[in-house]
Write a protein that holds these residues in place. Sequence first.
Motif: not given
Length: 538
Positions: A317-328, A391-395
């Motif tokens: 898990l990685e918390f990005n409140w309003f922005t999207e990155n490559e994995f989350f 649990s989905f493997p990101s990255p």
Amino acid sequence: LRVILSPLFFPSFRPFHVEPTNIVSVNDDMQRVTDEASAMNKRIHYYSRLTSPADRALIAPDHVLPAPDEIYVYSPLGTAFKVDSCTDGYGKNSSLVTIFMIWNTMMGTSILSIPWGIKQAGFTSGIILILLMGILTLYCCYRVVKSRQMIPLTDTSNWEFPDVCKYYFGSFGQWSSLLFSMVSLVGAMVVYWVLMSNFLFNTGKFIYNFVHDINVTDIVPGTNGSNKVICPSAASDHPPQNRTVMFSSGNRTGFELFEEWWDKSKTVPFYLIAVLLPLLNLKSPSFFAKFNVLGTVSVVYLVFLVTVKAAHLGIHLEFNWFTENEFFVPEFRILFPQLTGVLTLAFFIHNCVITLLQNNRNQENNVRDLSIAYFLVGLTYLYVGVIIFASFPSPPLSKECIEQNFLDNFPSDDIMSFVARIFLLFQMMTVYPLLGYLARVQLLRQFFGNAYPSLFHVLILNLAIVGAGVAMARFYPNIGGIIRYSGATCGLAFVFVYPSLIYMISLHRAGQLTWPALIIHIFIILLGLANLIAQFVL
């Protein structure tokens, strides 16, 4: 979304009524009413005329009443099972059994799309929406349960919610409730066909590769190791000719021929016709109701599978409140109505909840038992959805790779997923004829007064239903999309509009309607309408 095989749309609502066109002997060519049924009808009518329907001082004794008819409760995208009728005015089931029956009815194939829905909405907003939709649908279900009690000077003890709709809205309520019930049924059958095609394809592929000692690697991004997770959607932009590569012994020509004739969308959906179309034409599919325990087993096994997979994969898990990155994905996304559409169907039980609760031994506990059942359903959805997403493997994979059917994120040679697909495939193949029977009863009985007017009528209806399933499996095999469209459509009527309108009308007639109640229930109706519109916009 629960459809009942009981006097929902029957022309009579007496305790026992013999319709000559509805009593069919399967052994005779001509329809007939047996002497026993005719005598039974006269005895029951005799007791019913001794006093008014509201007076329970004189009711027919048990030895006069017929054996309980078979009533099937349908969980769209779930199960259909038998509920024993009650002849003495109260049920025989304990609160524990009632809670389990409601849980079992609501739990269905929607659970496979919950992780995808959370991904579409965002992790944090997804959790919040599951909680809010659970509370909202529970309240609307509570209004359905109480709707009969708000009708004065009328015996509503044998009424279902469509009967209440007919009371308040006339023929429009009757026909619209039939329409939306058919939407839920046909939508469920279409999703079943898509999923059965998927499960049959992967099961056949696993068996073929195992028997012929073939080691096949899918040309899609995925993780390494014994607990492999794949991203099928990432391969959708690539040409399909090299989907798989064979690495070990086996006849290459035979393998290529197998892949040509065993295709998920081009061939397998048509193979199911040979098995399921004859079963749909049976006059009574009650035999298949014996396998309803498979629905519970399948859900329990899915929870077990999710737990084991999460234990091996860990939390990512990685918390990005309003922005999207490559994995989350962001915690809040504009696509959140796609989850609300799925949840409308996932929490749908409104058109059969009255029957389920009528069989509760302690009627004073109905609201409590209904609330507990909703809590358990919401907890199950939360557990599966949150655990799969977390649990989905990101990255190395992006959360965007979570499929509308989360089992598609596990390769066909995964043993635990293979067992889950076998369970679900067999369960759906036994429930599918029951759903077709319910659709036939509701539709044909309305137009012809008989659930089986002729083999020709039944065959035409079943061909249309099967054709819709095959077409979707061939051209639009997206169960998340089908679930959210059908859920938002039938939910608009049975979850949001009818319960709120009926409550406001009953309060107005009693002179008890207040501005807060009016504003709140109009807002609920607007929420349902916005939910439906958003499915076609986003």
